[in-house]
Motif scaffolding. Structure first.
Motif, PDB file in Angstrom:
ATOM      1  N   ILE A   1       0.842  -1.201   0.000  1.00 38.41           N
ATOM      2  CA  ILE A   1       0.000   0.000   0.000  1.00 38.41           C
ATOM      3  C   ILE A   1       0.874   1.246   0.000  1.00 38.41           C
ATOM      4  O   ILE A   1       0.647   2.191  -0.774  1.00 38.41           O
ATOM      5  CB  ILE A   1      -0.943  -0.001   1.213  1.00 38.41           C
ATOM      6  CG1 ILE A   1      -1.933  -1.166   1.126  1.00 38.41           C
ATOM      7  CG2 ILE A   1      -1.708   1.326   1.293  1.00 38.41           C
ATOM      8  CD1 ILE A   1      -2.747  -1.363   2.399  1.00 38.41           C
ATOM      9  N   ARG A   2       1.870   1.246   0.860  1.00 34.13           N
ATOM     10  CA  ARG A   2       2.732   2.430   0.958  1.00 34.13           C
ATOM     11  C   ARG A   2       3.484   2.678  -0.342  1.00 34.13           C
ATOM     12  O   ARG A   2       3.611   3.830  -0.794  1.00 34.13           O
ATOM     13  CB  ARG A   2       3.729   2.257   2.114  1.00 34.13           C
ATOM     14  CG  ARG A   2       4.673   3.432   2.323  1.00 34.13           C
ATOM     15  CD  ARG A   2       3.920   4.707   2.607  1.00 34.13           C
ATOM     16  NE  ARG A   2       4.821   5.808   2.954  1.00 34.13           N
ATOM     17  CZ  ARG A   2       4.465   7.086   2.961  1.00 34.13           C
ATOM     18  NH1 ARG A   2       3.222   7.428   2.650  1.00 34.13           N
ATOM     19  NH2 ARG A   2       5.342   8.024   3.295  1.00 34.13           N
ATOM     20  N   ARG A   3       3.969   1.609  -0.974  1.00 34.00           N
ATOM     21  CA  ARG A   3       4.707   1.774  -2.229  1.00 34.00           C
ATOM     22  C   ARG A   3       3.821   2.385  -3.299  1.00 34.00           C
ATOM     23  O   ARG A   3       4.297   3.175  -4.135  1.00 34.00           O
ATOM     24  CB  ARG A   3       5.266   0.428  -2.703  1.00 34.00           C
ATOM     25  CG  ARG A   3       6.116   0.527  -3.976  1.00 34.00           C
ATOM     26  CD  ARG A   3       7.365   1.362  -3.721  1.00 34.00           C
ATOM     27  NE  ARG A   3       8.153   1.618  -4.918  1.00 34.00           N
ATOM     28  CZ  ARG A   3       7.949   2.655  -5.751  1.00 34.00           C
ATOM     29  NH1 ARG A   3       6.957   3.523  -5.522  1.00 34.00           N
ATOM     30  NH2 ARG A   3       8.717   2.832  -6.794  1.00 34.00           N
ATOM     31  N   SER A   4       2.543   2.059  -3.276  1.00 37.56           N
ATOM     32  CA  SER A   4       1.617   2.610  -4.273  1.00 37.56           C
ATOM     33  C   SER A   4       1.325   4.090  -4.037  1.00 37.56           C
ATOM     34  O   SER A   4       0.808   4.773  -4.921  1.00 37.56           O
ATOM     35  CB  SER A   4       0.297   1.833  -4.257  1.00 37.56           C
ATOM     36  OG  SER A   4      -0.460   2.115  -3.083  1.00 37.56           O
ATOM     37  N   MET A   5       1.681   4.587  -2.854  1.00 33.14           N
ATOM     38  CA  MET A   5       1.372   5.969  -2.495  1.00 33.14           C
ATOM     39  C   MET A   5       2.484   6.939  -2.837  1.00 33.14           C
ATOM     40  O   MET A   5       2.244   8.159  -2.892  1.00 33.14           O
ATOM     41  CB  MET A   5       1.106   6.062  -0.984  1.00 33.14           C
ATOM     42  CG  MET A   5      -0.110   5.322  -0.494  1.00 33.14           C
ATOM     43  SD  MET A   5      -0.143   5.275   1.334  1.00 33.14           S
ATOM     44  CE  MET A   5      -0.172   7.028   1.739  1.00 33.14           C
ATOM     45  N   ILE A   6       3.693   6.451  -3.017  1.00 32.84           N
ATOM     46  CA  ILE A   6       4.838   7.357  -3.113  1.00 32.84           C
ATOM     47  C   ILE A   6       5.449   7.337  -4.507  1.00 32.84           C
ATOM     48  O   ILE A   6       5.357   6.345  -5.238  1.00 32.84           O
ATOM     49  CB  ILE A   6       5.923   7.014  -2.071  1.00 32.84           C
ATOM     50  CG1 ILE A   6       6.432   5.591  -2.282  1.00 32.84           C
ATOM     51  CG2 ILE A   6       5.392   7.194  -0.663  1.00 32.84           C
ATOM     52  CD1 ILE A   6       7.577   5.231  -1.361  1.00 32.84           C
ATOM     53  N   ALA A   7       6.066   8.447  -4.858  1.00 28.29           N
ATOM     54  CA  ALA A   7       6.782   8.559  -6.128  1.00 28.29           C
ATOM     55  C   ALA A   7       8.263   8.356  -5.852  1.00 28.29           C
ATOM     56  O   ALA A   7       8.906   9.209  -5.254  1.00 28.29           O
ATOM     57  CB  ALA A   7       6.530   9.925  -6.752  1.00 28.29           C
ATOM     58  N   TYR A   8       8.763   7.220  -6.251  1.00 28.51           N
ATOM     59  CA  TYR A   8      10.194   6.927  -6.090  1.00 28.51           C
ATOM     60  C   TYR A   8      10.759   6.586  -7.451  1.00 28.51           C
ATOM     61  O   TYR A   8      10.359   5.609  -8.077  1.00 28.51           O
ATOM     62  CB  TYR A   8      10.395   5.768  -5.107  1.00 28.51           C
ATOM     63  CG  TYR A   8      11.822   5.227  -5.080  1.00 28.51           C
ATOM     64  CD1 TYR A   8      12.905   6.065  -4.848  1.00 28.51           C
ATOM     65  CD2 TYR A   8      12.068   3.866  -5.286  1.00 28.51           C
ATOM     66  CE1 TYR A   8      14.198   5.572  -4.818  1.00 28.51           C
ATOM     67  CE2 TYR A   8      13.358   3.363  -5.250  1.00 28.51           C
ATOM     68  CZ  TYR A   8      14.415   4.214  -5.021  1.00 28.51           C
ATOM     69  OH  TYR A   8      15.702   3.724  -4.991  1.00 28.51           O
TER      70      TYR A   8
END
Length: 518
Positions: free
Chosen positions: A239-246
């Motif tokens: 979920i967190r990975r889907s929220m951030i632009a990396y």
């Protein structure tokens, strides 16, 4: 035109986007009270929006010089100075008696939060208590009070505030996370796990859902329960990975640029060799023992604990006149090609020496300063850099299970985390090749197995002799404002060594990418 009319006209110009005409009027008002500090604040905001960091800082400091005893003004000023990296002045504004005794609870609550962000939990708690005494007993205030109490080592009080927050809002994710870090035993543990599962089931935002999963992992993380714990952690990570632009390519570019950096041809000069307030930089990956190392060094009477400071990058950004985040990035590294590192060093000391409180040394344990080692040693030739490392899989796993807020975007995916770790190892090897004996390497595993030898060596590296072996005895007290505060207060122990082994079958991607065996 009267001063009142001039102010109204400047506000109108700013409102319609005629920024430069507004700025001209504001500049004229910096000589006119009572508008002078407010006009300087407006100018600082305008220049920030234009990306002119030096001018924004100049006007922010002018507003500080022109300040008056007005709680609302000091509140605005504290927030502006904090955003500019002028932390000492921001704290002074927040600590002003007229602010601390303000009748307006929203002011003290907002500044209480700001002081939490500034890692000043004692002052933050004072401000939050004032807000509560004036009737502002919101879930957010309860959460912040609980966080402050955890940072201050008052776990019982922290739990009281956090449970009150959750009574008000049963799904308050951040309160659950802090409660999980403190840890609960017996029947209360089961009650919290059940409540977390209910909260996950009704979470309405990804921000809440991801953090609730991390908290549930923390509560489930006991021997024999790895499958259930990992299920929650992996869901939270996704979920967190889907929220951030990396953008990993951007990070790769930054590391390539740093790998090309050589020591400055000319050593920095003019920073002084004062006997008070010399920095000791503790660098490395997060969750590798930086807080423990700092806590042990700070038991020396000549060493003050500074905590995780953003000041060095703030001064790099000022030098480059480039606004941005608190971490080094490729655009900043490019802008530093022609930097005056003597000036960076002087400004860094001007902005941090107050933290030494008269001691000969103070620590700066921002882990991500491993990126800045070359800049640090070019700017501050008398400074000490201690690099602490930990078993690679333990390091990656420990990062994966920590929900860093607004930092370390590589830490929510096993492969991205492992590739970042490999870049870090290569960069540290580059710094060693370039700066040789100016960097001391220590091992987390050695630190907890033989703290006397490791800390004595680190002290010697800094020109100190550890006076008394009793400094290594007992638990740690006092303020600790890092992710590992709770576990460091347990004292020196070896139970975190090899912690990834219990999750070996779930960490296959990490282990394969690192090319190691557990």
């Amino acid at each position: 035109m009267s001063r009142d009319e001039a102010w109204k006209q400047a506000e109108r110009m700013l409102g319609i986007g005629d920024t430069e005409r507004a700025a001209l009027i504001y500049e004229s008002l910096t000589f006119v009270q009572p508008y002078a500090p407010f006009a300087a604040l407006r100018l600082s905001l305008i220049r920030s929006r234009q990306g002119k960091l030096r001018e924004a800082t100049r006007f922010g400091l002018l507003a500080y010089e022109l300040r008056k005893d007005d709680a609302e003004l000091l509140s605005m000023l504290a927030k502006r100075l904090f955003s500019l990296g002028e932390i000492e002045h921001a704290i002074q504004c927040a600590a002003s008696p007229i602010v601390v005794s303000s009748q307006e609870p929203s002011i003290t609550a907002e500044l209480g939060k700001l002081m939490v962000d500034a890692f000043q939990p004692t002052l933050a708690m004072q401000l939050l208590r004032r807000a509560m005494s004036r009737g502002l007993n919101t879930p957010a205030v309860m959460y912040l009070a609980g966080l402050c109490q955890m940072y201050m080592g008052n776990e019982r009080e922290a739990v009281t505030y956090l449970l009150e927050c959750l009574r008000m809002v049963p799904g308050y994710a951040r309160a659950y996370w802090v409660l999980a870090k403190i840890g609960r035993k017996g029947s209360q543990r089961g009650e919290i796990i059940d409540a977390l599962r209910r909260a996950i089931g009704v979470a309405t935002t990804r921000g809440d859902a991801f953090l609730l999963h991390y908290a549930l992992f923390k509560m489930l993380d006991i021997p024999g329960n790895e499958a259930a714990a990992w299920e929650s952690l992996s869901e939270g990570m996704a979920i967190r990975r889907s929220m951030i632009a990396y953008d990993e390519a951007d990070e790769q570019l930054l590391f390539r640029m740093l790998m090309e950096k050589n020591p400055a041809e000319k050593a920095s000069a003019g920073i002084g060799d004062d006997a008070v307030g010399q920095p000791i930089f503790i660098v490395g990956m997060p969750r590798t023992g930086t807080t423990l190392l700092e806590a042990l060094l700070a038991r020396h009477p000549l060493v003050a604990s500074g905590g995780e400071l953003n000041d060095f990058v703030s001064q790099l950004r000022w030098e480059a006149d480039l606004a941005g985040g608190v971490f080094l990035d490729a655009s900043l590294a490019l802008a530093l090609k022609t930097a005056d590192f003597s000036r960076v060093g002087r400004r860094y000391l001007e902005h941090t020496r107050w933290r030494a409180n008269g001691a000969a040394f103070f620590t700066d344990k921002m882990p991500a300063n491993f990126l800045n080692v070359g800049y640090i040693l070019d700017s501050l030739p008398e400074s000490k850099v201690i690099h602490i490392s930990r078993n690679c899989v333990d390091t990656c796993f420990s990062n994966l299970k920590e929900p860093f807020f607004g930092a370390y975007p590589h830490s929510y995916d096993q492969l991205e985390m492992a590739r970042h770790y490999k870049r870090y190892v290569a960069l540290m090897e580059h710094w060693r090749m370039q700066y040789h004996e100016r960097i001391l390497d220590v091992s987390y595993e050695n630190l907890v197995h033989d703290p006397i030898t490791v800390i004595s060596g680190a002290a010697s590296f800094c020109g100190l002799t550890f006076p008394d072996e009793t400094a290594f005895e007992g638990q740690f007290s006092g303020e600790m404002t890092t992710a590992s505060a709770v576990q460091v207060r347990e004292g020196i122990n070896t139970r975190y060594i090899g912690q990834a082994r219990r999750y070996e079958k779930f960490l296959g991607k990490t282990i394969e990418e690192l090319g190691v065996c557990l």
